[in-house]
Scaffold this motif. Structure first.
Motif, PDB file in Angstrom:
ATOM      1  N   ILE A   1       0.882  -1.168   0.000  1.00  0.00           N
ATOM      2  CA  ILE A   1       0.000   0.000   0.000  1.00  0.00           C
ATOM      3  C   ILE A   1       0.920   1.218   0.000  1.00  0.00           C
ATOM      4  O   ILE A   1       1.823   1.325   0.829  1.00  0.00           O
ATOM      5  CB  ILE A   1      -0.904   0.014   1.244  1.00  0.00           C
ATOM      6  CG1 ILE A   1      -1.782  -1.236   1.279  1.00  0.00           C
ATOM      7  CG2 ILE A   1      -1.754   1.283   1.277  1.00  0.00           C
ATOM      8  CD1 ILE A   1      -2.569  -1.394   2.564  1.00  0.00           C
ATOM      9  N   ILE A   2       0.692   2.122  -0.922  1.00  0.00           N
ATOM     10  CA  ILE A   2       1.540   3.309  -1.011  1.00  0.00           C
ATOM     11  C   ILE A   2       1.189   4.259   0.134  1.00  0.00           C
ATOM     12  O   ILE A   2       0.036   4.653   0.303  1.00  0.00           O
ATOM     13  CB  ILE A   2       1.367   4.009  -2.368  1.00  0.00           C
ATOM     14  CG1 ILE A   2       1.840   3.066  -3.481  1.00  0.00           C
ATOM     15  CG2 ILE A   2       2.139   5.326  -2.409  1.00  0.00           C
ATOM     16  CD1 ILE A   2       1.555   3.551  -4.877  1.00  0.00           C
ATOM     17  N   VAL A   3       2.197   4.598   0.925  1.00  0.00           N
ATOM     18  CA  VAL A   3       2.028   5.514   2.054  1.00  0.00           C
ATOM     19  C   VAL A   3       3.195   6.493   2.070  1.00  0.00           C
ATOM     20  O   VAL A   3       4.235   6.243   1.479  1.00  0.00           O
ATOM     21  CB  VAL A   3       1.947   4.772   3.408  1.00  0.00           C
ATOM     22  CG1 VAL A   3       0.715   3.901   3.490  1.00  0.00           C
ATOM     23  CG2 VAL A   3       3.190   3.940   3.663  1.00  0.00           C
ATOM     24  N   ALA A   4       2.988   7.600   2.763  1.00  0.00           N
ATOM     25  CA  ALA A   4       4.043   8.595   2.951  1.00  0.00           C
ATOM     26  C   ALA A   4       4.158   8.878   4.447  1.00  0.00           C
ATOM     27  O   ALA A   4       3.612   9.858   4.948  1.00  0.00           O
ATOM     28  CB  ALA A   4       3.720   9.869   2.181  1.00  0.00           C
ATOM     29  N   PRO A   5       4.846   7.987   5.186  1.00  0.00           N
ATOM     30  CA  PRO A   5       4.980   8.193   6.628  1.00  0.00           C
ATOM     31  C   PRO A   5       5.681   9.512   6.943  1.00  0.00           C
ATOM     32  O   PRO A   5       6.578   9.943   6.228  1.00  0.00           O
ATOM     33  CB  PRO A   5       5.834   7.019   7.085  1.00  0.00           C
ATOM     34  CG  PRO A   5       5.732   6.009   5.996  1.00  0.00           C
ATOM     35  CD  PRO A   5       5.543   6.801   4.732  1.00  0.00           C
ATOM     36  N   ILE A   6       5.242  10.152   8.011  1.00  0.00           N
ATOM     37  CA  ILE A   6       5.828  11.410   8.463  1.00  0.00           C
ATOM     38  C   ILE A   6       6.442  11.174   9.837  1.00  0.00           C
ATOM     39  O   ILE A   6       5.767  10.677  10.743  1.00  0.00           O
ATOM     40  CB  ILE A   6       4.745  12.503   8.568  1.00  0.00           C
ATOM     41  CG1 ILE A   6       4.085  12.738   7.207  1.00  0.00           C
ATOM     42  CG2 ILE A   6       5.339  13.803   9.117  1.00  0.00           C
ATOM     43  CD1 ILE A   6       2.836  13.591   7.294  1.00  0.00           C
ATOM     44  N   ALA A   7       7.715  11.530   9.993  1.00  0.00           N
ATOM     45  CA  ALA A   7       8.370  11.427  11.300  1.00  0.00           C
ATOM     46  C   ALA A   7       7.868  12.583  12.157  1.00  0.00           C
ATOM     47  O   ALA A   7       8.121  13.743  11.850  1.00  0.00           O
ATOM     48  CB  ALA A   7       9.881  11.476  11.159  1.00  0.00           C
TER      49      ALA A   7
ATOM     50  N   ALA B   1      11.802   4.946   6.406  1.00  0.00           N
ATOM     51  CA  ALA B   1      10.396   4.946   6.817  1.00  0.00           C
ATOM     52  C   ALA B   1       9.823   3.540   6.677  1.00  0.00           C
ATOM     53  O   ALA B   1      10.228   2.782   5.797  1.00  0.00           O
ATOM     54  CB  ALA B   1       9.594   5.918   5.953  1.00  0.00           C
ATOM     55  N   PRO B   2       8.869   3.181   7.536  1.00  0.00           N
ATOM     56  CA  PRO B   2       8.252   1.859   7.416  1.00  0.00           C
ATOM     57  C   PRO B   2       7.397   1.779   6.152  1.00  0.00           C
ATOM     58  O   PRO B   2       6.927   2.789   5.644  1.00  0.00           O
ATOM     59  CB  PRO B   2       7.386   1.757   8.679  1.00  0.00           C
ATOM     60  CG  PRO B   2       7.109   3.168   9.052  1.00  0.00           C
ATOM     61  CD  PRO B   2       8.306   3.958   8.632  1.00  0.00           C
ATOM     62  N   THR B   3       7.228   0.555   5.656  1.00  0.00           N
ATOM     63  CA  THR B   3       6.322   0.313   4.532  1.00  0.00           C
ATOM     64  C   THR B   3       5.050  -0.323   5.082  1.00  0.00           C
ATOM     65  O   THR B   3       5.043  -0.856   6.196  1.00  0.00           O
ATOM     66  CB  THR B   3       6.961  -0.607   3.479  1.00  0.00           C
ATOM     67  OG1 THR B   3       7.280  -1.861   4.099  1.00  0.00           O
ATOM     68  CG2 THR B   3       8.212   0.019   2.891  1.00  0.00           C
ATOM     69  N   LEU B   4       3.975  -0.285   4.300  1.00  0.00           N
ATOM     70  CA  LEU B   4       2.699  -0.854   4.729  1.00  0.00           C
ATOM     71  C   LEU B   4       2.233  -1.851   3.685  1.00  0.00           C
ATOM     72  O   LEU B   4       2.287  -1.583   2.483  1.00  0.00           O
ATOM     73  CB  LEU B   4       1.651   0.246   4.910  1.00  0.00           C
ATOM     74  CG  LEU B   4       0.267  -0.188   5.393  1.00  0.00           C
ATOM     75  CD1 LEU B   4       0.326  -0.811   6.785  1.00  0.00           C
ATOM     76  CD2 LEU B   4      -0.689   0.997   5.397  1.00  0.00           C
ATOM     77  N   GLY B   5       1.792  -3.004   4.163  1.00  0.00           N
ATOM     78  CA  GLY B   5       1.255  -4.032   3.268  1.00  0.00           C
ATOM     79  C   GLY B   5       0.047  -4.679   3.902  1.00  0.00           C
ATOM     80  O   GLY B   5      -0.153  -4.606   5.117  1.00  0.00           O
ATOM     81  N   VAL B   6      -0.777  -5.307   3.068  1.00  0.00           N
ATOM     82  CA  VAL B   6      -1.993  -5.958   3.553  1.00  0.00           C
ATOM     83  C   VAL B   6      -1.986  -7.415   3.120  1.00  0.00           C
ATOM     84  O   VAL B   6      -1.575  -7.750   2.011  1.00  0.00           O
ATOM     85  CB  VAL B   6      -3.271  -5.230   3.047  1.00  0.00           C
ATOM     86  CG1 VAL B   6      -3.341  -5.220   1.525  1.00  0.00           C
ATOM     87  CG2 VAL B   6      -4.531  -5.837   3.651  1.00  0.00           C
ATOM     88  N   ALA B   7      -2.439  -8.283   4.021  1.00  0.00           N
ATOM     89  CA  ALA B   7      -2.576  -9.705   3.714  1.00  0.00           C
ATOM     90  C   ALA B   7      -3.808  -9.908   2.837  1.00  0.00           C
ATOM     91  O   ALA B   7      -4.669  -9.025   2.718  1.00  0.00           O
ATOM     92  CB  ALA B   7      -2.703 -10.510   5.009  1.00  0.00           C
TER      93      ALA B   7
END
Length: 130
Positions: free
Chosen positions: A10-16, A65-71
């Protein structure tokens, strides 16, 4: 992303939102400092998507930055990163706000997942209707 879980990215743009937070301020269970800290999660179903608002604490020495994925079940979500195998001295707080298009689900679990070694800790959240 860790291929052993077979996740859809899942495309995300984590912010610190906070850096070098002393480990003493992050309450981890006693004698369990090597496992990731469970993420803070809210989830709301709006039209045809779940809006996630996530705060996750990751070892400050991890600069990516962490990545996000879905099962494949669309209920288990993994924030993935690769951290050192040491007790963190400080953490970076990452904020993620993302919409994920899917059919309605009543509960989701978001895991903070250190891929090497593979360890995780999750938070089950009830999806609120928007």
């Amino acid at each position: 992303m860790n291929s052993t879980l077979n996740l859809k990215p899942i495309i995300v743009a984590p912010i610190a939102i906070g850096q070098n937070i002393p480990a003493s301020l992050i309450k981890a269970p006693v004698n369990d400092f090597l496992r990731p800290v469970a993420p803070l999660v809210t989830a709301q179903y709006i039209k045809d998507a779940v809006n996630f608002r996530i705060v996750v604490f990751i070892d400050s020495n991890n600069t990516k930055a962490p990545t996000l994925g879905v099962a494949s079940n669309n209920k288990d979500f993994y924030l993935q990163y690769d951290s050192r195998e040491e007790v963190p001295k400080s953490y970076t707080a990452w904020y993620i706000d993302v919409f994920y298009t899917c059919k309605y689900v009543d509960k989701v679990t978001v895991y903070n997942n250190d891929i090497d070694p593979v360890t995780s800790r999750g938070t089950e959240t009830t999806v609120q209707q928007g």
